[in-house]
Design an enzyme around this catalytic site. Sequence first.
Site, PDB file in Angstrom:
ATOM      1  N   ASP A 110       0.850  -1.186   0.000  1.00  0.00           N
ATOM      2  CA  ASP A 110       0.000   0.000   0.000  1.00  0.00           C
ATOM      3  C   ASP A 110       0.893   1.246   0.000  1.00  0.00           C
ATOM      4  OD1 ASP A 110      -2.972   0.998   0.579  1.00  0.00           O
ATOM      5  OD2 ASP A 110      -1.759   1.927   2.151  1.00  0.00           O
ATOM      6  N   HIS A 292      -7.353  -6.348  -0.885  1.00  0.00           N
ATOM      7  CA  HIS A 292      -6.256  -5.394  -0.716  1.00  0.00           C
ATOM      8  C   HIS A 292      -5.165  -5.879   0.233  1.00  0.00           C
ATOM      9  CE1 HIS A 292      -4.279  -1.537  -0.750  1.00  0.00           C
ATOM     10  NE2 HIS A 292      -4.392  -1.422   0.551  1.00  0.00           N
TER      11      HIS A 292
END
Length: 318
Positions: A110, A292
């Site tokens: 991320d 994610h």
Amino acid sequence: MNSESLTSFPEPTIIAVNGVELEVFEAGQHNAGRPIVLCHGFPDLAYTWRNQVPALVAAGYHVIAPNQRGYGNSSRPEEVVAYDIEHLTGDLVALLDHYGYDDATFIGHDWGAFVVWSLTVLHPQRVNRVIALSMPYLARGEMPWLDFMEAVLGSEYYFVHFNKQPGVAAAVFDADPARFLTNLYRRNAPLLPPEPGMELIRIAQTDAPLGEPLLTESDLGVYIAAFATSGFTGGINWYRNLNRDWDQLAEADPIIHQPALMIYGDRDTVMRAEGLASLVPRVTETSLDTGHWVHQERPEEANRKILAWLASQDASAF
């Protein structure tokens, strides 16, 4: 620890670097000389790597996992500009200096991946290999990133919202960290069309989060305790520097020359980078059937991909 965790997480050490103090979790000191630095994203912690640390140590790496500035018990400067990419990458350079390393392998997820990509551009001599999860290398186009995002995705897109309405989202998250984190850390959530409004605020306030819980109660407790103390403003300030980062990267060579591994989540909402190899010519691209939180959703599979790629790089060096 969840059932897939392989060992307890290391105890932290507070290390002074680059004008701040970082809370650093270190393991595998007996592997000194083979450093690998793990960089978390938002809203995350070094603890995100709890399933990777023991596997990397067993593979012979000296693992260094900081809570980066703004997170955990690391420093949380008040000035927004203290979270720009020069400061964030400067922390990592200073961390290498602290341990006496000229360079290291860096893994980022991320926002941590954005920092690692940027570190490789700004300080290429300090990075020997790159592994990125979820966030591919972000090409620096002609329009500053936040301006581009607002033009394409609108003012309610969370990157833009954090900048246009400073403090609003942080107040919502800070009001009930447990609810926000419980709702955010999910697996197997269906991919639905975007709804009006600011997505992360909607997630923080919903009574019916999608998917299934990702974290065990004990793991979630680590996150809740950390963010109840630190709040979310420091992490949000990373977003508020994105145009400043765009400026600071202007003069650097945009090509990533180091070997790189890019691991996507097949069900992640973060888009894949088309033509990544044009900017990262030595990249290997792969994916896992995850959303994610790639390395947390399927830690054993992620570990196998990471370790196999690292071993292949070691073999090709001879």
